[in-house]
Enzyme design. Structure first.
Site, PDB file in Angstrom:
ATOM      1  N   CYS A 181     -16.912   4.989 -25.798  1.00 31.93           N
ATOM      2  CA  CYS A 181     -18.341   5.587 -25.737  1.00 31.93           C
ATOM      3  C   CYS A 181     -18.597   5.799 -24.222  1.00 31.93           C
ATOM      4  O   CYS A 181     -19.711   5.176 -23.410  1.00 31.93           O
ATOM      5  CB  CYS A 181     -19.370   4.795 -26.402  1.00 31.93           C
ATOM      6  SG  CYS A 181     -18.835   4.883 -27.930  1.00 31.93           S
ATOM      7  N   GLU A 182     -18.276   6.617 -23.379  1.00 29.93           N
ATOM      8  CA  GLU A 182     -18.334   6.705 -22.021  1.00 29.93           C
ATOM      9  C   GLU A 182     -17.611   8.094 -21.699  1.00 29.93           C
ATOM     10  O   GLU A 182     -16.653   8.372 -21.788  1.00 29.93           O
ATOM     11  CB  GLU A 182     -17.524   5.808 -21.367  1.00 29.93           C
ATOM     12  CG  GLU A 182     -17.806   5.714 -19.826  1.00 29.93           C
ATOM     13  CD  GLU A 182     -18.954   4.704 -19.500  1.00 29.93           C
ATOM     14  OE1 GLU A 182     -19.832   5.225 -18.816  1.00 29.93           O
ATOM     15  OE2 GLU A 182     -19.235   3.829 -20.022  1.00 29.93           O
ATOM     16  N   GLY A 209       0.555  -1.166   0.084  1.00 25.70           N
ATOM     17  CA  GLY A 209      -0.152   0.066   0.089  1.00 25.70           C
ATOM     18  C   GLY A 209       0.678   1.279   0.014  1.00 25.70           C
ATOM     19  O   GLY A 209       0.411   2.409   0.146  1.00 25.70           O
TER      20      GLY A 209
HETATM   21  C1  LIG Z   1      -3.593  -8.088   0.229  1.00 24.94           C
HETATM   22  C2  LIG Z   1      -2.843  -7.157  -0.678  1.00 24.94           C
HETATM   23  N1  LIG Z   1      -1.482  -7.001  -0.363  1.00 24.94           N
HETATM   24  C3  LIG Z   1      -0.766  -6.357  -1.324  1.00 24.94           C
HETATM   25  C4  LIG Z   1      -1.479  -5.444  -2.121  1.00 24.94           C
HETATM   26  C5  LIG Z   1      -0.435  -4.344  -3.022  1.00 24.94           C
HETATM   27  O1  LIG Z   1      -0.860  -3.132  -2.757  1.00 24.94           O
HETATM   28  P1  LIG Z   1       0.127  -2.144  -3.462  1.00 24.94           P
HETATM   29  O2  LIG Z   1       0.387  -2.385  -4.806  1.00 24.94           O
HETATM   30  O3  LIG Z   1      -0.583  -0.772  -3.044  1.00 24.94           O
HETATM   31  O4  LIG Z   1       1.418  -1.867  -2.638  1.00 24.94           O
HETATM   32  C6  LIG Z   1      -2.699  -5.225  -2.185  1.00 24.94           C
HETATM   33  C7  LIG Z   1      -3.261  -4.506  -3.110  1.00 24.94           C
HETATM   34  O5  LIG Z   1      -4.654  -4.320  -3.322  1.00 24.94           O
HETATM   35  C8  LIG Z   1      -3.503  -6.180  -1.263  1.00 24.94           C
HETATM   36  O6  LIG Z   1      -4.773  -6.526  -1.624  1.00 24.94           O
END
Ligand SMILES: Cc1ncc(COP(=O)(O)O)c(C=O)c1O
Length: 478
Positions: A390-391, A270
């Site tokens: 088309c959006e 994340g």
């Molecule tokens: C369980 C899990 N691990 C890792 C990731 C990777 O996240 P990121 O690409 O934001 O580092 C995700 C992304 O949705 C995830 O759901």
């Protein structure tokens, strides 16, 4: 020249609309002597001429360096508190055999989120023991395949999955290592985080249920409990969400230690990246230091040794290493009445759109765009880069400034599209998905070919005669 009143408040009128912010563009993206953008020494125009447009381009050296950097940063930060780190590359961000090879060569393990991603990783030669398997609703077949392959860990997401994995492991006569995905109640998004006692979402089991689930896991001979897993969100700039999640996780980890071994704690991925010049990214070394500090202080508080850690970054590794190249097809100026009077937004339409990058439509994501086949001294003009679908929500870049003489036939480069663009691509409006090209040291090679009309029509069983036209079709100008 004044900023266009239609520009969002965060978008600064550039002094040079050709400039490439190194925080946003791949490490090896530069303006060449002719003013065009080169990626690892290969010009944007030569890439679209050879491989077609639109085109995903990955800077191999940059992706590898980012993988190595996050592994080294976390390893060093956690070594300082006496714990070890396993880094999984989150394949959902972008997974192809070539990218899987780069990641494993850089010392990373691989996370997969479906039977298809598992099959790809295995076919790419990834050692099954280095694969982590995710999903909140893995099919029995997916679990069977993972267990049969010898997957290093399966992340179970519910009581039902605990039983399913245990049965599959028993059938195969193995002991399957599993993590338990927990819902910590902490959800982080970009600059804020939300912490509740009970979070209303589909992933994981709530923390207050964890002890009972782990007791069940420990009672099953075919399972080995590895530890808790948590993923608190994506595109996170605020370390405090991780810190809060760590406080909750380590407390539960300590409770679980009273009943048996808990070899590891998985903190998920994340980590945020810069899509525009105003995104302030926490440097990975700093993120690693702060997370290690939080783990150390919480472990001390609960009187336990700092656990070994796993993380699962995807976006921060592959996102900034990728760009998408498009070709401009049409341009029109739209007059809009604003408080400051009449303003003009220039709609520049390109040969792709939400089928190759759904993030602006899905999340309102912002991106940065530059003219890539030349530079220009023309005054900057506010542009919106629209796709060809088309959006009306089919927008690639909501707002940026390009030189005002941007013209039909120009090649545009959109930065930071390495993650969650190709992997979320679709065939909406029967557009063929673009090729992926890896650039490195002055050379370019396709690592995933462009789809063809045969690919697109080949699954329609009402089409009696096989379609053999390999024309890449509408939307590909090759
Ligand atoms: C369980 C899990 N691990 C890792 C990731 C990777 O996240 P990121 O690409 O934001 O580092 C995700 C992304 O949705 C995830 O759901």
């Amino acid at each position: 020249m004044n900023a266009n009143p239609l520009a969002p408040a965060w978008l600064v009128l550039p002094t040079d609309a050709n400039a490439l912010d190194p925080g946003v563009w791949p490490a090896n993206a530069h303006r060449g002597p002719d003013g065009d953008i080169t990626f690892s020494g290969v010009s944007a125009a030569s890439l679209t001429a050879e491989f077609g447009s639109p085109l995903y381009v990955l800077d191999e050296a940059d992706a590898r360096a980012r993988a190595a950097h996050i592994r080294e940063s976390f390893t060093a930060a956690f070594a300082a508190i006496g714990s070890r780190v396993t880094v999984y590359y989150a394949g959902k961000a972008f997974l192809s055999a070539e990218v899987a090879r780069w990641m494993t060569e850089e010392g990373l393990s691989i996370d997969v989120a479906s039977g298809g991603e598992l099959a790809l990783a295995l076919a790419a030669g990834v050692d099954a023991g280095r694969i982590g398997v995710h999903g909140n609703n893995k099919s029995v077949l997916e679990i069977e395949s993972a267990v049969a392959a010898g997957a290093g860990a399966i992340v179970v997401d519910s009581a039902i999955e605990i039983e399913r994995v245990a049965e599959a492991a028993k059938r195969h006569g193995v002991v399957q290592r599993i993590r338990l995905r927990t819902n910590t109640g902490v959800h982080a998004h970009t600059h804020e985080f939300l912490a509740t006692a009970r979070e209303d979402q589909k992933f994981g089991v709530p923390l207050f249920e964890v002890v009972a689930h782990v007791e069940r896991i420990r009672s099953l001979d075919s399972l080995e409990f590895l530890g808790l897993h948590s993923h608190i969100g994506s595109q996170i700039f605020d370390v405090s969400g991780f810190v809060e999640a760590i406080a909750r996780l380590v407390a539960t980890h300590a409770t679980l230690l009273e009943g048996g071994p808990v070899p590891e704690l998985n903190l998920g991925g994340g980590f945020g990246i810069a899509y525009t010049s105003v995104d302030e990214v926490v440097p990975i070394e700093e993120m690693a230091r702060q997370l290690a500090h939080a783990v150390a202080s919480q472990s001390q508080r609960h009187g336990i040794p700092a656990p070994d850690i796993a993380i699962e970054p995807g976006r921060t590794i592959i996102g900034p290493a990728g760009v998408t190249l498009y070709t401009v097809g049409t341009i029109k100026d739209v007059e809009v009445v604003t408080d400051a009077g009449l303003a003009v937004r220039r709609y520049v339409s390109v040969d792709g759109g939400m089928s190759d990058n759904v993030r602006p439509a899905l999340y309102g994501a912002d991106y940065t765009v530059r003219v890539a086949n030349r530079s220009s001294g023309a005054q900057p003009a506010l542009v919106r880069i629209a796709g060809k679908h088309c959006e009306s929500g089919d927008i690639v870049v909501h707002a940026d400034y390009l030189p005002g003489d941007v013209a039909v036939g120009d090649v545009l480069a959109v930065a930071a599209t390495g993650a969650y663009c190709w992997s979320l691509a679709s065939n909406y409006n029967y557009l063929a998905r673009p090729a992926v090209v890896a650039v490195n040291d002055g050379t370019a090679r396709a690592i995933v070919r462009r789809e063809t009309l045969t690919d697109l029509l080949g699954r329609d069983l009402a089409l009696t005669s096989a379609h053999t036209n390999d024309n890449p079709g509408e939307g590909a100008t090759r």
